[in-house]
Structure formats: C-alpha cells, structure tokens
Write a protein that holds these residues in place. Sequence first.
Motif, PDB file in Angstrom:
ATOM      1  N   SER A   4     -41.544   8.167   6.188  1.00  0.00           N
ATOM      2  CA  SER A   4     -42.846   7.651   5.760  1.00  0.00           C
ATOM      3  C   SER A   4     -43.846   7.672   7.013  1.00  0.00           C
ATOM      4  N   THR A   5     -44.782   8.400   6.918  1.00  0.00           N
ATOM      5  CA  THR A   5     -45.504   8.619   8.395  1.00  0.00           C
ATOM      6  C   THR A   5     -46.986   9.067   8.019  1.00  0.00           C
ATOM      7  N   VAL A   6     -47.680   8.539   9.041  1.00  0.00           N
ATOM      8  CA  VAL A   6     -49.255   9.311   8.898  1.00  0.00           C
ATOM      9  C   VAL A   6     -49.364   9.905  10.382  1.00  0.00           C
ATOM     10  N   ALA A   7     -48.223  10.285  11.007  1.00  0.00           N
ATOM     11  CA  ALA A   7     -48.544  11.312  12.108  1.00  0.00           C
ATOM     12  C   ALA A   7     -48.925  12.543  11.712  1.00  0.00           C
ATOM     13  N   GLU A   8     -49.867  13.133  12.469  1.00  0.00           N
ATOM     14  CA  GLU A   8     -50.621  14.385  12.205  1.00  0.00           C
ATOM     15  C   GLU A   8     -49.798  15.637  12.549  1.00  0.00           C
ATOM     16  N   HIS A   9     -48.747  15.631  13.484  1.00  0.00           N
ATOM     17  CA  HIS A   9     -47.861  16.859  14.009  1.00  0.00           C
ATOM     18  C   HIS A   9     -46.879  16.056  14.803  1.00  0.00           C
ATOM     19  N   LEU A  10     -46.032  17.011  15.084  1.00  0.00           N
ATOM     20  CA  LEU A  10     -44.783  16.548  15.863  1.00  0.00           C
ATOM     21  C   LEU A  10     -45.063  16.936  17.322  1.00  0.00           C
ATOM     22  N   ALA A  11     -45.267  16.221  17.980  1.00  0.00           N
ATOM     23  CA  ALA A  11     -45.271  15.969  19.602  1.00  0.00           C
ATOM     24  C   ALA A  11     -44.398  16.996  20.328  1.00  0.00           C
ATOM     25  N   PRO A  12     -44.761  17.862  21.189  1.00  0.00           N
ATOM     26  CA  PRO A  12     -43.655  18.109  22.136  1.00  0.00           C
ATOM     27  C   PRO A  12     -43.218  17.069  23.111  1.00  0.00           C
ATOM     28  N   GLN A  13     -41.938  17.206  23.714  1.00  0.00           N
ATOM     29  CA  GLN A  13     -41.667  16.423  24.692  1.00  0.00           C
ATOM     30  C   GLN A  13     -42.294  17.093  25.958  1.00  0.00           C
ATOM     31  N   GLN A  14     -42.794  15.912  27.044  1.00  0.00           N
ATOM     32  CA  GLN A  14     -43.468  16.367  28.169  1.00  0.00           C
ATOM     33  C   GLN A  14     -42.636  15.656  29.432  1.00  0.00           C
ATOM     34  N   THR A  15     -43.166  15.825  30.581  1.00  0.00           N
ATOM     35  CA  THR A  15     -42.570  15.593  31.694  1.00  0.00           C
ATOM     36  C   THR A  15     -42.376  14.153  31.568  1.00  0.00           C
ATOM     37  N   GLY A  16     -41.068  13.682  31.943  1.00  0.00           N
ATOM     38  CA  GLY A  16     -40.971  12.041  32.220  1.00  0.00           C
ATOM     39  C   GLY A  16     -39.383  12.220  32.897  1.00  0.00           C
ATOM     40  N   TYR A  17     -38.635  11.094  32.377  1.00  0.00           N
ATOM     41  CA  TYR A  17     -37.426  10.661  32.789  1.00  0.00           C
ATOM     42  C   TYR A  17     -36.414  10.230  31.787  1.00  0.00           C
ATOM     43  N   ALA A  18     -35.213  10.378  31.799  1.00  0.00           N
ATOM     44  CA  ALA A  18     -34.196   9.837  31.073  1.00  0.00           C
ATOM     45  C   ALA A  18     -33.587   8.440  31.467  1.00  0.00           C
ATOM     46  N   MET A  19     -33.367   7.580  30.575  1.00  0.00           N
ATOM     47  CA  MET A  19     -32.859   6.370  31.012  1.00  0.00           C
ATOM     48  C   MET A  19     -31.868   5.876  29.974  1.00  0.00           C
ATOM     49  N   ASN A  20     -30.783   4.971  30.336  1.00  0.00           N
ATOM     50  CA  ASN A  20     -29.822   4.456  29.587  1.00  0.00           C
ATOM     51  C   ASN A  20     -30.449   3.390  28.403  1.00  0.00           C
ATOM     52  N   SER A  21     -29.991   3.339  27.300  1.00  0.00           N
ATOM     53  CA  SER A  21     -30.689   1.997  26.573  1.00  0.00           C
ATOM     54  C   SER A  21     -29.424   1.797  25.954  1.00  0.00           C
ATOM     55  N   PRO A  22     -28.325   0.803  26.394  1.00  0.00           N
ATOM     56  CA  PRO A  22     -27.117   0.592  26.047  1.00  0.00           C
ATOM     57  C   PRO A  22     -27.088  -0.574  24.593  1.00  0.00           C
ATOM     58  N   LEU A  23     -28.051  -1.326  24.602  1.00  0.00           N
ATOM     59  CA  LEU A  23     -28.191  -2.293  23.294  1.00  0.00           C
ATOM     60  C   LEU A  23     -28.743  -1.390  22.058  1.00  0.00           C
ATOM     61  N   LEU A  24     -29.608  -0.525  22.130  1.00  0.00           N
ATOM     62  CA  LEU A  24     -30.085   0.347  21.057  1.00  0.00           C
ATOM     63  C   LEU A  24     -29.117   1.128  20.516  1.00  0.00           C
ATOM     64  N   PHE A  25     -28.330   2.013  21.593  1.00  0.00           N
ATOM     65  CA  PHE A  25     -27.290   3.066  21.043  1.00  0.00           C
ATOM     66  C   PHE A  25     -26.090   2.390  20.560  1.00  0.00           C
ATOM     67  N   GLY A  26     -26.013   0.962  21.256  1.00  0.00           N
ATOM     68  CA  GLY A  26     -24.861   0.330  20.744  1.00  0.00           C
ATOM     69  C   GLY A  26     -25.066  -0.207  19.387  1.00  0.00           C
ATOM     70  N   LEU A  27     -26.297  -0.443  18.985  1.00  0.00           N
ATOM     71  CA  LEU A  27     -26.494  -0.858  17.730  1.00  0.00           C
ATOM     72  C   LEU A  27     -26.589   0.460  16.475  1.00  0.00           C
ATOM     73  N   LEU A  28     -27.213   1.342  17.162  1.00  0.00           N
ATOM     74  CA  LEU A  28     -27.064   2.724  16.284  1.00  0.00           C
ATOM     75  C   LEU A  28     -25.887   3.309  16.009  1.00  0.00           C
ATOM     76  N   ASP A  29     -24.985   3.303  17.118  1.00  0.00           N
ATOM     77  CA  ASP A  29     -23.587   3.841  16.886  1.00  0.00           C
ATOM     78  C   ASP A  29     -22.914   2.963  15.714  1.00  0.00           C
ATOM     79  N   LYS A  30     -23.130   1.890  15.529  1.00  0.00           N
ATOM     80  CA  LYS A  30     -22.276   1.200  14.349  1.00  0.00           C
ATOM     81  C   LYS A  30     -23.145   1.349  13.370  1.00  0.00           C
ATOM     82  N   PHE A  31     -23.874   2.211  12.952  1.00  0.00           N
ATOM     83  CA  PHE A  31     -24.613   2.346  11.744  1.00  0.00           C
ATOM     84  C   PHE A  31     -23.484   3.077  10.685  1.00  0.00           C
ATOM     85  N   ASP A  32     -23.425   2.669   9.745  1.00  0.00           N
ATOM     86  CA  ASP A  32     -22.279   3.291   8.772  1.00  0.00           C
ATOM     87  C   ASP A  32     -22.871   4.440   7.951  1.00  0.00           C
ATOM     88  N   ALA A  33     -22.038   5.411   8.132  1.00  0.00           N
ATOM     89  CA  ALA A  33     -22.612   6.821   7.476  1.00  0.00           C
ATOM     90  C   ALA A  33     -22.775   6.618   5.943  1.00  0.00           C
TER      91      ALA A  33
END
Length: 207
Positions: A4-33
């Motif tokens: 469910s979205t109101v976005a008009e397009h899928l934006a391409p990835q631009q210049t930036g940097y990668a970071m760890n997000s241990p709490l977010l991925f720790g939660l998402l990794d526990k999501f039951d299939a």
Amino acid sequence: MLISTVAEHLAPQQTGYAMNSPLLFGLLDKFDADHYYEILDVNPANQFQLDYFARVHCKLYLPGCGQQLLEIDMEKLDTQTKINRALVKNLQLYKNNKANLNLIMLWDLPNYLDTRLLNEVVQFLLQHTNDNVMLHIYIQTRESMPELPGNYTFQSDNKIWVENNSNNSTPCPMYYKEALQKILSPFMVQKGVLLSNGLQEYLLKRQ
C-alpha cells in the motif's frame, strides 16, 4: 507481499554509505516465514526495500510521507479533527479499514518533527497497531545533524544504505532515553545501541 503506497516511482540508489543496524535486522531475522506481518515504512517505495521484504509474508504500507509531515504547521491545526485529517492524508491509514501493524519504521524522522506532532503521529498510529507492535527509530546524538532527514534503504547483506539529503546542518534535539519515551508514550525502549556514525538505534515496544 501486498503493498500500500502513494509513491510515484521506485527511486534508484544514489551515492551514500552502508551502516550496520543490528537491532532492526535482529528483529527482522526473527520474523516467522509462516506468519503474516503488516509493516509501515515512512520512506517512499524503492526496489531495495521491496526486494528485501519479498521474502516475508506481509503487507507493506509505504506512504512516503516524511517530507509532508515536516511541512505540517501545528499552529494551523487548532483542533483534533484537523490534526487527524492531516495525519490520515499523509500516513494513508483509514478508520474504516484499519491496519494491524507489527512494525513501524520511522528511521531518523523523530529528530525533525515538532514534539507535539511526533506525539500526535504516535497516538494516531496506535489505532492501527497490533498489541505487540515494535517501533524502530534512529536518534541523533551530536550537537548538530543534517538539515533534512536521510534516506534509508535495505541492502542484501543486512546493512542499511544511508543518503543525506542536505549538506547543511541544524541544531539537534539530542533526545535522551527518558525524554524520548515521554514523547513516544506508550512505547517504551526495549533495546538501544550506539552506532559508529553517531546514531542511537532504538527498538521500542508498545506497553
């Protein structure tokens, strides 16, 4: 996966940097299939986000409303009805078709919203949440921060790609845990970790 979205397009990835997000991925990794989830991400739809959640049986709410929320003038919203109308318009969640959110991702937006508006956003979202809903945020910890919220997108290697939207800086509210919990009540901090880029990552749970 439903979207469910109101976005008009899928934006391409631009210049930036990668970071760890241990709490977010720790939660998402526990999501039951085998479980069905409803997830709100205030960022606009992008291909990286869609690819990541394709593995999850879920409905994504992608209002792309960060900038619009920043433009809300609370002085002009002098009644609760006007506030609710503005939040419905921006968050695209409706009383007659309530969501049952398991996860809300506000990224770094709480650093930029008026505290009263931030509390109103939380109270509005509570009408559309599961009893066990989790709230994920990044809080700036330095005296100054980028003038605008950043863009945060998922990467396949359990990292978040960060793009700053402004080269200018602005004073940072530097919310401490106690002040944050008061503004975001009834959400309470479950976990917090300081990331190497100076962001404090929090997972909060509805009490």
